[in-house]
Scaffold this active site. Structure first.
Site, PDB file in Angstrom:
ATOM      1  N   SER A 127     -67.688  60.193  42.178  1.00 58.67           N
ATOM      2  CA  SER A 127     -68.135  59.922  40.813  1.00 58.67           C
ATOM      3  C   SER A 127     -69.090  58.738  40.782  1.00 58.67           C
ATOM      4  O   SER A 127     -68.971  57.809  41.595  1.00 58.67           O
ATOM      5  CB  SER A 127     -66.918  59.606  39.935  1.00 58.67           C
ATOM      6  OG  SER A 127     -67.304  59.051  38.700  1.00 58.67           O
ATOM      7  N   TYR A 152     -59.566  54.917  37.749  1.00 57.09           N
ATOM      8  CA  TYR A 152     -60.200  56.193  38.112  1.00 57.09           C
ATOM      9  C   TYR A 152     -61.271  55.952  39.171  1.00 57.09           C
ATOM     10  O   TYR A 152     -61.310  56.638  40.200  1.00 57.09           O
ATOM     11  CB  TYR A 152     -60.803  56.847  36.871  1.00 57.09           C
ATOM     12  CG  TYR A 152     -61.680  58.027  37.189  1.00 57.09           C
ATOM     13  CD1 TYR A 152     -61.132  59.224  37.646  1.00 57.09           C
ATOM     14  CD2 TYR A 152     -63.070  57.947  37.053  1.00 57.09           C
ATOM     15  CE1 TYR A 152     -61.938  60.303  37.958  1.00 57.09           C
ATOM     16  CE2 TYR A 152     -63.876  59.029  37.360  1.00 57.09           C
ATOM     17  CZ  TYR A 152     -63.310  60.202  37.803  1.00 57.09           C
ATOM     18  OH  TYR A 152     -64.115  61.276  38.125  1.00 57.09           O
TER      19      TYR A 152
END
Length: 329
Positions: A127, A152
């Site tokens: 990501s 995350y």
């Protein structure tokens, strides 16, 4: 080829499975259909895939070690595209253990399966959030990413480190893809663009964080899929020379549009596509958010001859058309 796609009922997994099935590949898809966002949307994506020749689905959770072990024992995969994860930056502040179970333990289960069953290439989703507090733009895969600002992001950075270790120890070719704000038809309802369209369509105000002073490198789903497919067919070699230290068969790429857009300009594109003005609720920056994302895609262009390029106006128009069709707006 027979491909394992994890998270096949997810946004990117669904589109990838469609593309690969159309190319005549066999797709074995797994998903746990968790309720982080609308399960009915995930089921609707699956309903599009299940009639297609060459598609097999299994309900399976990444953290089910025995289940994942049996999957690799019972099936043979040429390539694994690992897209399943507990997504979302803000949700990681409320439910951190979900990220450890799925993104850490679950990824380890996939790595072990690939290691023990001679998978030719593991492609996995990272990501743009791994860039965290970085201020140098555009973000390059050679940048230091040791300062994540959400759990995350930390789990995605951990995935990259875990994959490199397995590539080094077991000569397992692995490629990590740092996705930049993916959008398009069948997208995720937790993403800003989806929330904005939904709110404006229903005459409700939209929450605009950091008072609109943000930039995002919005990347259309078809561009993301093209990047994934090209990378799938190019496993990294153990002797590649992109670093001075690591000789493992391991590679990272950014998959981004290489063209950040101001949030207010993005909202204007949505307003134009819907033919309606947005009522804006201006709010401060949220914990875990970053000011800007901007992908350097030179490596992707050099290695696989592709860079994303769908104009934002075109991509949003396609999303809005899908939204109208799906929700009957």
């Amino acid at each position: 080829m027979k491909i394992l796609v994890t998270g096949v009922a997810g946004f990117i997994g669904f589109h990838l499975a469609q593309r690969l099935l159309a190319e005549g590949m066999q797709i074995y898809g797994i998903d746990n259909l968790n309720d982080y966002y609308d399960v009915n949307l995930k089921k609707a994506r699956l309903a599009q895939l299940e009639p297609l020749a060459g598609f097999t689905f299994q309900f399976l959770d990444l953290s089910d070690r025995l289940g994942i072990t049996q999957l690799f024992q019972n099936q043979t995969f040429d390539c694994v595209v690992h897209l399943a994860a507990q997504a979302g930056v803000r949700y990681s502040l409320q439910n951190p253990f979900a990220y450890a179970d799925s993104n850490l333990s679950g990824f380890l289960n996939i790595l072990e399966g690939c290691r023990h069953h001679q998978v030719n290439h593991l492609v996995f989703a990272s990501s743009s959030s791994v860039y965290g507090a970085n201020t140098k733009v555009p973000f390059a895969t050679s940048d230091n990413v040791d300062h994540p600002i959400s759990l995350y992001a930390a789990t995605k950075k951990a995935n990259e480190l875990m994959a490199h270790a397995y590539s080094h120890l077991y000569n397992l070719p692995t490629t990590g893809l740092r996705f930049f704000t993916v959008y398009g038809p069948w997208g995720r309802p937790d993403m800003a663009y989806f929330k904005f369209v939904q709110a404006v369509a229903n005459n409700k105000p939209i929450d605009v964080y950091n008072y609109g002073n943000m930039q995002r490198d919005f990347t259309y789903i078809d561009d993301v899929i093209e990047g994934v497919v090209r990378v799938m067919h190019k496993p990294p070699l153990a002797d590649h020379q992109d670093t001075l230290i690591s000789k493992a068969p391991y590679k990272l790429y950014n998959i981004g549009n290489n063209s950040p857009v101001e949030l207010m300009a993005f909202i204007e594109v949505i307003e134009k596509a819907l033919g309606k003005q947005a009522k804006k609720n201006l709010l401060p920056m949220q914990p875990g958010d970053v000011y800007s994302t901007y992908a350097d895609v030179d490596d992707l262009m050099q290695d696989v001859g592709f860079k994303p390029g769908t104009p934002l106006e075109e991509g949003i128009e396609r999303f809005v058309q899908w939204y109208r069709d799906y929700y009957g707006y």
